[in-house]
Design a protein around this motif. Structure first.
Motif, PDB file in Angstrom:
ATOM      1  N   GLU A 314       0.817  -1.210   0.000  1.00 52.28           N
ATOM      2  CA  GLU A 314       0.000   0.000   0.000  1.00 52.28           C
ATOM      3  C   GLU A 314       0.855   1.266   0.000  1.00 52.28           C
ATOM      4  OE1 GLU A 314      -0.328  -2.435   2.196  1.00 52.28           O
ATOM      5  OE2 GLU A 314      -2.231  -3.375   1.653  1.00 52.28           O
ATOM      6  N   GLU A 315       1.990   1.243   0.670  1.00 52.80           N
ATOM      7  CA  GLU A 315       2.830   2.424   0.804  1.00 52.80           C
ATOM      8  C   GLU A 315       4.258   2.099   0.374  1.00 52.80           C
ATOM      9  OE1 GLU A 315       2.662   3.751   4.804  1.00 52.80           O
ATOM     10  OE2 GLU A 315       0.476   3.708   4.909  1.00 52.80           O
ATOM     11  N   PRO A 316       4.978   3.084  -0.181  1.00 51.38           N
ATOM     12  CA  PRO A 316       6.389   2.855  -0.493  1.00 51.38           C
ATOM     13  C   PRO A 316       7.184   2.676   0.794  1.00 51.38           C
ATOM     14  CG  PRO A 316       5.838   5.159  -0.805  1.00 51.38           C
ATOM     15  CD  PRO A 316       4.540   4.450  -0.555  1.00 51.38           C
ATOM     16  N   MET A 317       8.219   1.851   0.751  1.00 52.83           N
ATOM     17  CA  MET A 317       9.050   1.647   1.930  1.00 52.83           C
ATOM     18  C   MET A 317      10.373   1.003   1.534  1.00 52.83           C
ATOM     19  SD  MET A 317       7.196  -1.705   3.670  1.00 52.83           S
ATOM     20  CE  MET A 317       8.379  -1.777   4.995  1.00 52.83           C
ATOM     21  N   VAL A 318      11.393   1.307   2.297  1.00 51.45           N
ATOM     22  CA  VAL A 318      12.641   0.547   2.270  1.00 51.45           C
ATOM     23  C   VAL A 318      12.719  -0.148   3.625  1.00 51.45           C
ATOM     24  CG1 VAL A 318      15.139   0.586   2.025  1.00 51.45           C
ATOM     25  CG2 VAL A 318      13.752   2.265   0.789  1.00 51.45           C
ATOM     26  N   PRO A 319      12.494  -1.462   3.677  1.00 49.62           N
ATOM     27  CA  PRO A 319      12.515  -2.155   4.971  1.00 49.62           C
ATOM     28  C   PRO A 319      13.803  -1.887   5.726  1.00 49.62           C
ATOM     29  CG  PRO A 319      11.752  -3.617   3.235  1.00 49.62           C
ATOM     30  CD  PRO A 319      12.257  -2.384   2.561  1.00 49.62           C
ATOM     31  N   HIS A 320      13.699  -1.898   7.035  1.00 51.81           N
ATOM     32  CA  HIS A 320      14.820  -1.486   7.876  1.00 51.81           C
ATOM     33  C   HIS A 320      16.096  -2.276   7.576  1.00 51.81           C
ATOM     34  CE1 HIS A 320      17.129  -0.225  11.324  1.00 51.81           C
ATOM     35  NE2 HIS A 320      17.196  -1.473  11.766  1.00 51.81           N
ATOM     36  N   GLY A 321      16.003  -3.608   7.555  1.00 49.33           N
ATOM     37  CA  GLY A 321      17.199  -4.397   7.317  1.00 49.33           C
ATOM     38  C   GLY A 321      17.831  -4.118   5.967  1.00 49.33           C
ATOM     39  N   MET A 322      17.001  -3.908   4.951  1.00 44.23           N
ATOM     40  CA  MET A 322      17.498  -3.548   3.626  1.00 44.23           C
ATOM     41  C   MET A 322      18.193  -2.193   3.661  1.00 44.23           C
ATOM     42  SD  MET A 322      15.289  -3.069   0.110  1.00 44.23           S
ATOM     43  CE  MET A 322      14.714  -4.776   0.100  1.00 44.23           C
ATOM     44  N   ALA A 323      17.588  -1.229   4.356  1.00 47.73           N
ATOM     45  CA  ALA A 323      18.179   0.108   4.449  1.00 47.73           C
ATOM     46  C   ALA A 323      19.537   0.064   5.137  1.00 47.73           C
ATOM     47  CB  ALA A 323      17.226   1.043   5.192  1.00 47.73           C
ATOM     48  N   VAL A 324      19.652  -0.771   6.156  1.00 46.20           N
ATOM     49  CA  VAL A 324      20.938  -0.926   6.839  1.00 46.20           C
ATOM     50  C   VAL A 324      21.971  -1.536   5.902  1.00 46.20           C
ATOM     51  CG1 VAL A 324      22.128  -2.094   8.727  1.00 46.20           C
ATOM     52  CG2 VAL A 324      19.872  -1.095   9.116  1.00 46.20           C
ATOM     53  N   ALA A 325      21.561  -2.554   5.172  1.00 46.59           N
ATOM     54  CA  ALA A 325      22.498  -3.300   4.330  1.00 46.59           C
ATOM     55  C   ALA A 325      23.068  -2.468   3.198  1.00 46.59           C
ATOM     56  CB  ALA A 325      21.801  -4.532   3.753  1.00 46.59           C
ATOM     57  N   LEU A 326      22.309  -1.518   2.670  1.00 42.80           N
ATOM     58  CA  LEU A 326      22.692  -0.846   1.432  1.00 42.80           C
ATOM     59  C   LEU A 326      23.969  -0.021   1.544  1.00 42.80           C
ATOM     60  CD1 LEU A 326      19.179   0.143   0.059  1.00 42.80           C
ATOM     61  CD2 LEU A 326      20.729  -1.612  -0.815  1.00 42.80           C
ATOM     62  N   THR A 327      24.300   0.468   2.734  1.00 52.53           N
ATOM     63  CA  THR A 327      25.577   1.175   2.880  1.00 52.53           C
ATOM     64  C   THR A 327      26.593   0.378   3.685  1.00 52.53           C
ATOM     65  OG1 THR A 327      24.945   2.398   4.886  1.00 52.53           O
ATOM     66  CG2 THR A 327      24.416   3.417   2.740  1.00 52.53           C
ATOM     67  N   ALA A 328      26.240  -0.836   4.109  1.00 51.88           N
ATOM     68  CA  ALA A 328      27.139  -1.604   4.977  1.00 51.88           C
ATOM     69  C   ALA A 328      28.477  -1.947   4.316  1.00 51.88           C
ATOM     70  CB  ALA A 328      26.446  -2.871   5.471  1.00 51.88           C
ATOM     71  N   PRO A 329      28.513  -2.443   3.056  1.00 55.12           N
ATOM     72  CA  PRO A 329      29.830  -2.771   2.495  1.00 55.12           C
ATOM     73  C   PRO A 329      30.801  -1.593   2.507  1.00 55.12           C
ATOM     74  CG  PRO A 329      28.097  -3.755   1.172  1.00 55.12           C
ATOM     75  CD  PRO A 329      27.416  -2.854   2.153  1.00 55.12           C
ATOM     76  N   GLU A 330      30.319  -0.418   2.104  1.00 57.28           N
ATOM     77  CA  GLU A 330      31.209   0.744   2.074  1.00 57.28           C
ATOM     78  C   GLU A 330      31.497   1.272   3.473  1.00 57.28           C
ATOM     79  OE1 GLU A 330      32.986   1.808  -0.368  1.00 57.28           O
ATOM     80  OE2 GLU A 330      32.117   0.256  -1.669  1.00 57.28           O
ATOM     81  N   ALA A 331      30.551   1.137   4.378  1.00 55.04           N
ATOM     82  CA  ALA A 331      30.805   1.568   5.754  1.00 55.04           C
ATOM     83  C   ALA A 331      31.927   0.738   6.370  1.00 55.04           C
ATOM     84  CB  ALA A 331      29.537   1.450   6.591  1.00 55.04           C
ATOM     85  N   PHE A 332      31.913  -0.582   6.142  1.00 54.14           N
ATOM     86  CA  PHE A 332      32.947  -1.425   6.731  1.00 54.14           C
ATOM     87  C   PHE A 332      34.270  -1.314   5.972  1.00 54.14           C
ATOM     88  CE2 PHE A 332      29.125  -3.525   8.495  1.00 54.14           C
ATOM     89  CZ  PHE A 332      29.438  -3.338   9.833  1.00 54.14           C
ATOM     90  N   ARG A 333      34.226  -0.899   4.729  1.00 53.76           N
ATOM     91  CA  ARG A 333      35.484  -0.575   4.048  1.00 53.76           C
ATOM     92  C   ARG A 333      36.126   0.644   4.725  1.00 53.76           C
ATOM     93  NH1 ARG A 333      36.180  -2.409  -0.991  1.00 53.76           N
ATOM     94  NH2 ARG A 333      33.951  -2.168  -1.462  1.00 53.76           N
ATOM     95  N   TRP A 334      35.267   1.619   5.114  1.00 53.32           N
ATOM     96  CA  TRP A 334      35.753   2.841   5.756  1.00 53.32           C
ATOM     97  C   TRP A 334      36.231   2.591   7.183  1.00 53.32           C
ATOM     98  CZ3 TRP A 334      33.721   5.720   9.903  1.00 53.32           C
ATOM     99  CH2 TRP A 334      34.292   6.990  10.079  1.00 53.32           C
ATOM    100  N   THR A 335      35.545   1.722   7.939  1.00 54.26           N
ATOM    101  CA  THR A 335      35.945   1.468   9.332  1.00 54.26           C
ATOM    102  C   THR A 335      37.131   0.516   9.446  1.00 54.26           C
ATOM    103  OG1 THR A 335      34.334  -0.354   9.559  1.00 54.26           O
ATOM    104  CG2 THR A 335      33.610   1.857  10.247  1.00 54.26           C
ATOM    105  N   PHE A 336      37.554  -0.091   8.338  1.00 52.36           N
ATOM    106  CA  PHE A 336      38.582  -1.136   8.377  1.00 52.36           C
ATOM    107  C   PHE A 336      39.817  -0.720   9.153  1.00 52.36           C
ATOM    108  CE2 PHE A 336      42.431  -3.043   6.561  1.00 52.36           C
ATOM    109  CZ  PHE A 336      42.166  -4.396   6.717  1.00 52.36           C
ATOM    110  N   GLU A 337      40.294   0.480   8.925  1.00 52.32           N
ATOM    111  CA  GLU A 337      41.572   0.889   9.525  1.00 52.32           C
ATOM    112  C   GLU A 337      41.504   0.987  11.047  1.00 52.32           C
ATOM    113  OE1 GLU A 337      42.044   5.618   9.337  1.00 52.32           O
ATOM    114  OE2 GLU A 337      41.797   4.705   7.362  1.00 52.32           O
TER     115      GLU A 337
END
Length: 431
Positions: A314-337
């Motif tokens: 009925e309504e547009p949405m980005v489910p919470h887990g999906m929203a978290v996942a979408l920037t996770a690879p790049e976030a963990f590339r940044w936190t690596f050091e």
């Protein structure tokens, strides 16, 4: 960076609800409520979960122990300030209640937390919402007992002190955080997740994974300035006990995640996912989460017209887990050091085979594990796939910067430019 507190913290805290886990656990809730002193309880769920029959079955079981149970399908998938206020008003009209039972995903559990808070302590919803969005008022009275019964494997809401919501007027996702919001009892019955469709399993499972990863990589508790007893908060940074739960959650995900998405009837995989969700919740509910979750709030809150598979349309949405996942690879590339070995250890836990993955740049290993998994389970290919473009980066960064409670747990000090880089690189994750 290296944290150098003048007076380093030497104390960490750990809290968790009582837990009942296993097939058949949901049939015993009436007995548990008697022990908590409840007599008239509200069962909070959403219309989709209500249609599975489980909330009514739970209510009947409660009545079988001589208690009164009223069922409300007042939870809104991805709760908003308006939906939480409406749920509280409906509960007040049918009250009073001296206990609450949430049957559903994180949305139902968070709705029950808010209803319990507003009816037990009074005031307006925005009084309690985290600063700077709300006034961050702490409840002054004990809340009524809350039993949380998850029907999805992911949110960990049954273990945490957090209630998440969208503030519609600001187009931002935020939360309420206080130890009194932690459920009195978590009842995890894997049978209730059998009807969870593949798209929900995938999204909620990415929430489990990021809970574990963010807790595991969070800023260590020893790197903060020492707090006075009254200053201690539930998210205290990575610590040995939270680490144990996060590590075990990642090992279970490595074995069960793809199988649970591929075949919802795989009872072994379903059970392992339920256990992983519980373990991850027991970890991050104390250590905290950081950059991917902070980014997720505006990604979900500013959605325009994306409609995910297997969710209400009925309504547009980005489910919470999906929203978290979408920037996770790049976030963990940044936190690596901040801690390379911890990031590599997480990659080994999540992908024990890992093939020839270790031949390239080490900072790319964990992002590669995450991208491979996301492709396998049908996650969208970056923020662009859910409707965002380069012109949205500044707004998404602005929304993430409002999540200072989460960003304070980042293993690196994070500013607007860092977030802009992570978001920009997350517009497309793979070729």
């Amino acid at each position: 960076m290296t944290w150098s507190p003048a007076n380093p913290e030497s104390v960490f805290t750990y809290g968790a609800p009582s837990l009942k886990f296993g097939a058949g656990a949901a049939d015993e809730i009436g007995h548990d409520l008697l022990g908590l002193g409840a007599g008239r309880v509200l069962v909070v769920t959403d219309p989709g979960v209500l249609a599975t029959g489980w909330p009514d079955r739970v209510a009947e079981g409660i009545r079988g122990f001589g208690l009164e149970a009223v069922v409300h399908d007042s939870a809104h998938v991805e709760p908003t300030d308006a939906s939480l206020v409406a749920a509280a008003e409906r509960a007040r009209a049918d009250g009073p209640f001296d206990g609450y039972v949430a049957v559903g995903g994180g949305s139902s559990i968070d709705t029950a937390k808010a209803v319990d808070l507003l009816l037990s302590d009074g005031g307006d919803l925005m009084d309690y919402v985290n600063a700077p969005v709300g006034a961050a008022r702490a409840p002054t009275r004990p809340l009524a007992p809350l039993v949380a019964v998850p029907t999805t494997t992911g949110t960990g809401a049954e273990s945490t002190t957090i209630c998440v919501l969208d503030v519609l007027s600001l187009k931002v996702k935020t939360g309420i955080s206080h130890v009194r919001l932690r459920p009195s009892l978590a009842v995890v019955d894997p049978r209730l997740t059998a009807s969870q469709p593949a798209g929900v399993t995938a999204s909620a499972g990415m929430d489990i994974l990021c809970h574990a990863l963010e807790s595991w990589t969070a800023r260590p508790f020893t790197t903060y300035e020492r707090k006075q007893p009254g200053e201690r908060v539930p998210y205290c940074g990575s610590n040995p006990i939270a680490d144990m739960w996060s590590e075990r959650a990642m090992s279970l995900l490595a074995k069960a995640f793809r199988a649970a998405v591929r075949d919802g009837s795989d009872e072994g995989a379903r059970g392992d996912m339920a256990l992983a969700a519980t373990f991850a919740g027991l970890g991050f509910g104390n250590a905290g989460v950081h950059v991917p979750h902070a980014n997720a709030y505006p990604v979900a809150g500013r959605v325009r017209d994306f409609h995910p598979d297997d969710y209400p349309c009925e309504e547009p949405m980005v489910p919470h887990g999906m929203a978290v996942a979408l920037t996770a690879p790049e976030a963990f590339r940044w936190t690596f050091e901040a801690d390379p070995e911890r990031h590599l250890a997480a990659a080994r836990l999540l992908d024990p085979g890992h093939g020839g993955r270790w031949a390239g740049e080490q900072r790319d290993v964990l992002p590669g594990v995450l991208v491979d998994l996301m492709r396998d389970i049908g996650m969208p290919n970056g923020l662009h796939a859910v409707g965002y473009g380069e012109g949205d980066v500044d707004d998404l960064v602005e929304g993430a910067l409002k999540q200072q409670r989460l960003l304070a747990t980042s293993p690196r000090e994070v500013g607007a430019a860092d977030l802009a880089g992570i978001v920009t690189r997350s517009l497309q994750l793979w070729e």
